[in-house]
Write an enzyme that holds these catalytic residues in place. Sequence first.
Site, mmCIF file in Angstrom:
data_model
loop_
_atom_site.group_PDB
_atom_site.id
_atom_site.type_symbol
_atom_site.label_atom_id
_atom_site.label_comp_id
_atom_site.label_asym_id
_atom_site.label_seq_id
_atom_site.Cartn_x
_atom_site.Cartn_y
_atom_site.Cartn_z
ATOM 1 C CG HIS A 17 23.889 70.678 67.869
ATOM 2 N ND1 HIS A 17 23.148 71.804 68.113
ATOM 3 C CD2 HIS A 17 23.017 69.636 67.919
ATOM 4 C CE1 HIS A 17 21.873 71.465 68.285
ATOM 5 N NE2 HIS A 17 21.771 70.163 68.190
ATOM 6 C CE LYS A 41 11.281 70.424 66.610
ATOM 7 N NZ LYS A 41 12.522 70.342 67.355
ATOM 8 N NE ARG A 90 20.704 65.676 74.052
ATOM 9 C CZ ARG A 90 19.792 66.570 73.659
ATOM 10 N NH1 ARG A 90 19.955 67.850 73.968
ATOM 11 N NH2 ARG A 90 18.727 66.197 72.993
ATOM 12 C CB SER A 127 18.237 73.650 70.406
ATOM 13 O OG SER A 127 19.394 73.215 69.732
#
Length: 162
Positions: A17, A41, A90, A127
């Site tokens: 990040h 979430k 990514r 993460s």
Amino acid sequence: MTTAVCPGSFDPLTLGHVDVIRRARSMFDEVVVGVARNSTKSSFLPVEQRVALARDVFSDVDGVRVAAVDGLLADFVRTVGAVAVVKGLRGGADFDAELPMALMNRHLSGVETVFVVGDQALAHIASSLVKDVARYGGPIDDLVPGPVAHAVRAALRGGDAG
Ligand code: PNS
């Protein structure tokens, strides 16, 4: 002055990040890191702590500020006067996840999303994986900034993650 928003859950903020936010800052005069309350979430670190950690990490970076995103990202983008949302990629899976959000945000507010390819050396960092590695006692110091590593370990101990 052009402003961009780098939104995310940042639960926790990773070196990936940080790389993307720095790249965004190289393209825009100001970058607002938008830390979202996650409605889908349950979060690992509370939003107030995720904001505080991001402020700590970027305290020495000119032109980067941090704010919580309480509602729709499209509304937040309008409120801060940003011309773009910047997200890091990514790989193809990231693009597949990001495309519907980019289209929805443009539908809602007309804002464009700019995709930035992050440092290849950081492409393994997510993460969710950081939390998993930390949960089993693995090393996370080369995956997240120092204050974040401290906070993650403290949260897993159930203590004060400050
Ligand atoms: O770190 P993430 O999970 O990739 O971030 C996703 C995030 C926070 C950018 C997205 O869930 C979001 O924008 N949330 C704010 C609420 C919202 O606007 N939802 C509709 C998105 S199209």
